[in-house]
Design a protein around this motif. Structure first.
Motif, mmCIF file in Angstrom:
data_model
loop_
_atom_site.group_PDB
_atom_site.id
_atom_site.type_symbol
_atom_site.label_atom_id
_atom_site.label_comp_id
_atom_site.label_asym_id
_atom_site.label_seq_id
_atom_site.Cartn_x
_atom_site.Cartn_y
_atom_site.Cartn_z
ATOM 1 N N SER A 1 0.855 -1.188 0.000
ATOM 2 C CA SER A 1 0.000 0.000 0.000
ATOM 3 C C SER A 1 0.887 1.233 0.000
ATOM 4 O O SER A 1 1.875 1.273 0.749
ATOM 5 C CB SER A 1 -0.920 0.024 1.226
ATOM 6 O OG SER A 1 -1.778 -1.088 1.257
ATOM 7 N N VAL A 2 0.561 2.228 -0.804
ATOM 8 C CA VAL A 2 1.324 3.475 -0.847
ATOM 9 C C VAL A 2 0.372 4.640 -1.044
ATOM 10 O O VAL A 2 -0.772 4.470 -1.479
ATOM 11 C CB VAL A 2 2.390 3.477 -1.978
ATOM 12 C CG1 VAL A 2 3.452 2.426 -1.748
ATOM 13 C CG2 VAL A 2 1.720 3.293 -3.333
ATOM 14 N N ALA A 3 0.856 5.831 -0.725
ATOM 15 C CA ALA A 3 0.063 7.049 -0.919
ATOM 16 C C ALA A 3 0.993 8.222 -1.192
ATOM 17 O O ALA A 3 2.095 8.287 -0.645
ATOM 18 C CB ALA A 3 -0.812 7.333 0.303
ATOM 19 N N VAL A 4 0.527 9.145 -2.021
ATOM 20 C CA VAL A 4 1.218 10.390 -2.340
ATOM 21 C C VAL A 4 0.177 11.503 -2.328
ATOM 22 O O VAL A 4 -0.850 11.392 -3.006
ATOM 23 C CB VAL A 4 1.897 10.344 -3.729
ATOM 24 C CG1 VAL A 4 2.550 11.682 -4.055
ATOM 25 C CG2 VAL A 4 2.921 9.236 -3.801
ATOM 26 N N ALA A 5 0.415 12.553 -1.568
ATOM 27 C CA ALA A 5 -0.565 13.638 -1.475
ATOM 28 C C ALA A 5 -0.354 14.665 -2.573
ATOM 29 O O ALA A 5 0.779 14.894 -3.029
ATOM 30 C CB ALA A 5 -0.479 14.314 -0.108
ATOM 31 N N LEU A 6 -1.456 15.291 -2.993
ATOM 32 C CA LEU A 6 -1.407 16.426 -3.913
ATOM 33 C C LEU A 6 -1.417 17.710 -3.093
ATOM 34 O O LEU A 6 -2.239 17.859 -2.178
ATOM 35 C CB LEU A 6 -2.620 16.439 -4.836
ATOM 36 C CG LEU A 6 -2.822 15.256 -5.783
ATOM 37 C CD1 LEU A 6 -4.152 15.408 -6.504
ATOM 38 C CD2 LEU A 6 -1.708 15.176 -6.792
ATOM 39 N N HIS A 7 -0.508 18.610 -3.401
ATOM 40 C CA HIS A 7 -0.492 19.908 -2.710
ATOM 41 C C HIS A 7 -0.395 21.007 -3.769
ATOM 42 O O HIS A 7 0.471 20.956 -4.632
ATOM 43 C CB HIS A 7 0.696 20.007 -1.766
ATOM 44 C CG HIS A 7 0.761 21.339 -1.069
ATOM 45 N ND1 HIS A 7 0.027 21.618 0.056
ATOM 46 C CD2 HIS A 7 1.462 22.466 -1.357
ATOM 47 C CE1 HIS A 7 0.277 22.863 0.444
ATOM 48 N NE2 HIS A 7 1.147 23.392 -0.405
ATOM 49 N N PRO A 8 -1.329 21.991 -3.735
ATOM 50 C CA PRO A 8 -2.412 22.142 -2.760
ATOM 51 C C PRO A 8 -3.624 21.309 -3.149
ATOM 52 O O PRO A 8 -3.853 21.031 -4.325
ATOM 53 C CB PRO A 8 -2.728 23.627 -2.853
ATOM 54 C CG PRO A 8 -2.437 23.971 -4.293
ATOM 55 C CD PRO A 8 -1.255 23.131 -4.678
ATOM 56 N N PRO B 1 -7.692 19.995 -1.001
ATOM 57 C CA PRO B 1 -8.389 19.904 0.293
ATOM 58 C C PRO B 1 -7.889 18.726 1.120
ATOM 59 O O PRO B 1 -7.392 18.897 2.232
ATOM 60 C CB PRO B 1 -9.853 19.726 -0.121
ATOM 61 C CG PRO B 1 -9.943 20.250 -1.515
ATOM 62 C CD PRO B 1 -8.620 19.941 -2.141
ATOM 63 N N ASP B 2 -7.983 17.512 0.566
ATOM 64 C CA ASP B 2 -7.509 16.302 1.249
ATOM 65 C C ASP B 2 -7.378 15.179 0.219
ATOM 66 O O ASP B 2 -7.806 14.064 0.439
ATOM 67 C CB ASP B 2 -8.475 15.887 2.374
ATOM 68 C CG ASP B 2 -9.893 15.673 1.889
ATOM 69 O OD1 ASP B 2 -10.178 16.057 0.737
ATOM 70 O OD2 ASP B 2 -10.715 15.113 2.639
ATOM 71 N N TRP B 3 -6.759 15.498 -0.902
ATOM 72 C CA TRP B 3 -6.690 14.555 -2.010
ATOM 73 C C TRP B 3 -5.318 13.897 -2.069
ATOM 74 O O TRP B 3 -4.287 14.528 -1.799
ATOM 75 C CB TRP B 3 -6.969 15.261 -3.330
ATOM 76 C CG TRP B 3 -8.324 15.899 -3.374
ATOM 77 C CD1 TRP B 3 -9.381 15.661 -2.542
ATOM 78 C CD2 TRP B 3 -8.774 16.896 -4.307
ATOM 79 N NE1 TRP B 3 -10.455 16.424 -2.898
ATOM 80 C CE2 TRP B 3 -10.118 17.194 -3.967
ATOM 81 C CE3 TRP B 3 -8.185 17.553 -5.385
ATOM 82 C CZ2 TRP B 3 -10.873 18.131 -4.675
ATOM 83 C CZ3 TRP B 3 -8.935 18.480 -6.086
ATOM 84 C CH2 TRP B 3 -10.266 18.758 -5.741
ATOM 85 N N PHE B 4 -5.326 12.623 -2.454
ATOM 86 C CA PHE B 4 -4.064 11.879 -2.556
ATOM 87 C C PHE B 4 -4.180 10.826 -3.645
ATOM 88 O O PHE B 4 -5.281 10.495 -4.112
ATOM 89 C CB PHE B 4 -3.703 11.237 -1.214
ATOM 90 C CG PHE B 4 -4.645 10.151 -0.767
ATOM 91 C CD1 PHE B 4 -4.370 8.812 -1.024
ATOM 92 C CD2 PHE B 4 -5.817 10.452 -0.083
ATOM 93 C CE1 PHE B 4 -5.237 7.808 -0.619
ATOM 94 C CE2 PHE B 4 -6.688 9.461 0.338
ATOM 95 C CZ PHE B 4 -6.397 8.131 0.068
ATOM 96 N N LEU B 5 -3.043 10.302 -4.057
ATOM 97 C CA LEU B 5 -2.967 9.221 -5.031
ATOM 98 C C LEU B 5 -2.411 7.987 -4.337
ATOM 99 O O LEU B 5 -1.739 8.093 -3.311
ATOM 100 C CB LEU B 5 -2.051 9.601 -6.200
ATOM 101 C CG LEU B 5 -2.276 10.961 -6.861
ATOM 102 C CD1 LEU B 5 -1.179 11.210 -7.903
ATOM 103 C CD2 LEU B 5 -3.645 11.034 -7.505
ATOM 104 N N GLY B 6 -2.664 6.825 -4.911
ATOM 105 C CA GLY B 6 -2.058 5.635 -4.335
ATOM 106 C C GLY B 6 -2.820 4.369 -4.647
ATOM 107 O O GLY B 6 -3.825 4.364 -5.364
#
Length: 580
Positions: free
Chosen positions: A302-309, A311-316
């Motif tokens: 399992s992995v995750a990468v956040a998008l900035h900016p 609200p609370d979105w991420f990829l993974g």
């Protein structure tokens, strides 16, 4: 009295049944003529649907158009009809499944029908050549949906049903790449596996132009964080609430808390902590690499990468299976990644203000094909959109392990934290000391001469995590001292550092006083032009100990006098156009 009451109930039932049943009266108001079969001049189309398959909960546009570009109509109705299935409580009774939501796109042209459920009809009887309404597909598991259109030219000429005015669309059972595949609960691979995982960002102004942040310095990807783990460990999963670590990552692109949570589970469901460097301005599309291990017990990743900016979105991906059904290790897979919503912030766009979701919602897919014009996904389906990133999982090598019963296997945790399942009869190799927090780079970055020799010795050169296969680089050297003029006891200037291109494992252009031979190694022009080997940053430090404070005071006095009296000789050359 009873007869009157029964008649009232019967009338009420008939009216209710008339509304609930799909085959309600769709005849145009005031018309007594029967419907004519479609003559092909009008067509019902669902934009964004491919191969007559819909993605659950996605928003599509249902459109009636004239095929010849000239024919016009005054009225219409578009209805959604769900599949029918046997009632589990009464097999002899059929029930209709939810067909999704039909709603007007423009209140000037369409309104909800007061005659039929899941239907939209004209708001005014004006001439038109086309009309569009929204259809949001039902959740997964609702099978096929039939969309039917009525087209009215006048009170005596109207059409319904038939191929051009009817579309049957079924659920697309193909899952997006970043959905969890089926889990192999009975993995029987005894050998352990070593994998390389890489994340490459795709998100950019060119690929996702709608509402992309104006300031090019702002967008970035967080660090890649994840774990190889067993079937009981959940880092994140759709339908569950996000933990504190995932919340911090998704909202603030801060991975520290999530890393701590994963470390605490090493040896208790987690084998390896996965960590890769995040990238920002000018490097958004550079890949980041990490190494991890998997075994018979810990065969999920399992992995995750956040998008900035955001609200609370991420990829993974979550609980991605590496142990295949034939009990062999997955060799290679590239996955397209689309945004997930952590359910903790209710913003609709990248730079929306913080709006805490209370109560907290579960993790779900970011609302694609949104009705909200403030959303970057307004009227955009996942099939039309570029992925935001790509995840590449590649098998490197395996380590032979004897199959033994659980009781005969001892589990130890290495000092670095990577859980090792080691047989008591096994001879450890040099790879066994590898830790998960600073994993060694993949073998493709090793010195080929050493790697092909079969000695088992790793290349001693340390490679940077953001190197690429085509352009490997050494680690960055230490920052230089702060260089600049000493002003009032402090230096405000710049620091710099360098790294070197690697060719056959050798740092090119790095001075080595012990090297007596000239090496004719050439760095490819592409690497020189596209890979950064020099960095500079601002610094602010105290001056060295031999600095004379009295001299600094004199300089300051001279500066003040020169600003007050521009022509004064104290200031050296006179200043013109001085702004006060």
């Amino acid at each position: 009295m009873k007869s009157i009451w029964r008649a009232f109930l019967l009338l009420h039932y008939l009216n209710f049944h008339k509304i609930m049943c799909f085959r309600c009266d769709r005849r145009p108001y005031g018309s007594t003529a029967p419907a004519s079969p479609p003559d092909g001049r009008f067509h019902l189309n669902v934009l964004g649907v491919e191969n007559h398959a819909y993605l659950p909960e996605q928003v599509y546009t249902a459109q009636i158009t004239s095929t010849d570009g000239e024919s016009k109509f005054t009225g219409f109705m578009i209805s959604a009809e769900g599949d029918t299935r046997q009632d589990p409580k009464n097999p002899r009774r059929l029930i209709s499944l939810f067909p999704g939501d039909i709603r007007p796109q423009k209140i000037e042209t369409a309104k909800f029908s007061d005659r039929c459920l899941y239907s939209v009809e004209q708001a005014t009887r004006t001439w038109k050549t086309s009309v569009e309404v929204f259809w949001q597909a039902p959740p997964t598991g609702h099978g096929c949906v039939t969309l039917r259109a009525v087209v009215v030219e006048n009170d005596e000429q109207w059409f319904e049903d038939g191929a051009p005015l009817t579309q049957k669309i079924c659920e697309d059972l193909r899952q997006p790449d970043d959905m969890s595949p089926l889990i192999n609960y009975d993995c029987q691979i005894c050998d352990e596996a070593k994998y390389e995982i890489s994340f490459t960002g795709v998100w950019s102004r060119n690929t996702h132009p709608r509402l992309y942040p104006e300031n090019v310095w702002v967008p970035r990807f967080s660090d890649l964080v994840g774990a190889s783990h067993d079937v009981d460990y959940l880092m994140w999963i759709p339908g569950n609430l996000a933990g504190e670590g995932m919340r911090d990552l998704a909202e603030h692109a801060n991975s520290s808390k999530l890393e701590t949570e994963i470390r605490e589970k090493i040896g208790d469901g987690v084998r390896t902590l996965i960590k890769g460097k995040g990238h920002g301005y000018r490097k958004m599309n550079n890949p980041t690499f990490a190494i991890f291990r998997a075994d018979k017990k810990n065969h999920l990743v399992s992995v995750a990468v956040a998008l900035h900016p955001s609200p609370d979105w991420f990829l993974g991906v979550t609980r991605f299976e590496l142990c295949q059904e034939d009990n062999t290790w997955l060799r290679e897979r590239e996955l397209n990644l689309f945004p997930w919503d952590a359910g903790t912030d209710s913003g609709v766009s990248y730079e929306s203000p913080n709006i805490e979701t209370y109560p907290q919602d579960t993790i779900s897919r970011v609302a694609m094909s949104s009705y909200d014009k403030k959303s970057p996904f307004y009227q955009t389906t996942m099939t039309e959109m570029h992925p935001f990133g790509k995840l590449h999982i590649k098998f490197i090598r395996s380590y032979h392990r004897e199959c033994e019963d659980e009781e005969e296997t001892t589990e130890t945790t290495s000092p670095e934290g990577d859980l090792e399942s080691t047989s008591t009869t096994e001879t450890p190799t040099t790879e066994e000391s590898e830790g998960p927090f600073e994993p060694k780079p993949p073998s493709r970055y090793q010195n080929p001469a050493i790697d092909s020799g079969g000695s088992g010795r790793e290349d001693p050169i340390v490679f940077d995590q953001d190197s690429s296969e085509e352009c490997p680089m050494s680690e960055w050297q230490a920052w230089s001292s702060c260089e600049g003029p000493c002003d009032h006891g402090h230096v405000k200037g710049y620091q710099w550092r360098v790294r070197y291109h690697l060719v056959d494992g050798i740092a090119v252009e790095k001075y080595d006083p012990y090297n007596q031979h000239t090496l004719n190694l050439e760095v490819p022009k592409y690497c020189k032009n596209h890979v950064e080997d020099f960095q500079r940053k601002e610094c602010f430090e105290k001056c060295s100990e031999d600095y004379d404070e009295h001299e600094d005071e004199i300089k300051m006095e001279r500066r003040i006098i020169s600003e007050i009296m521009p022509g004064s000789s104290w200031g050296g050359s006179s200043r013109k156009n001085t702004k006060h």
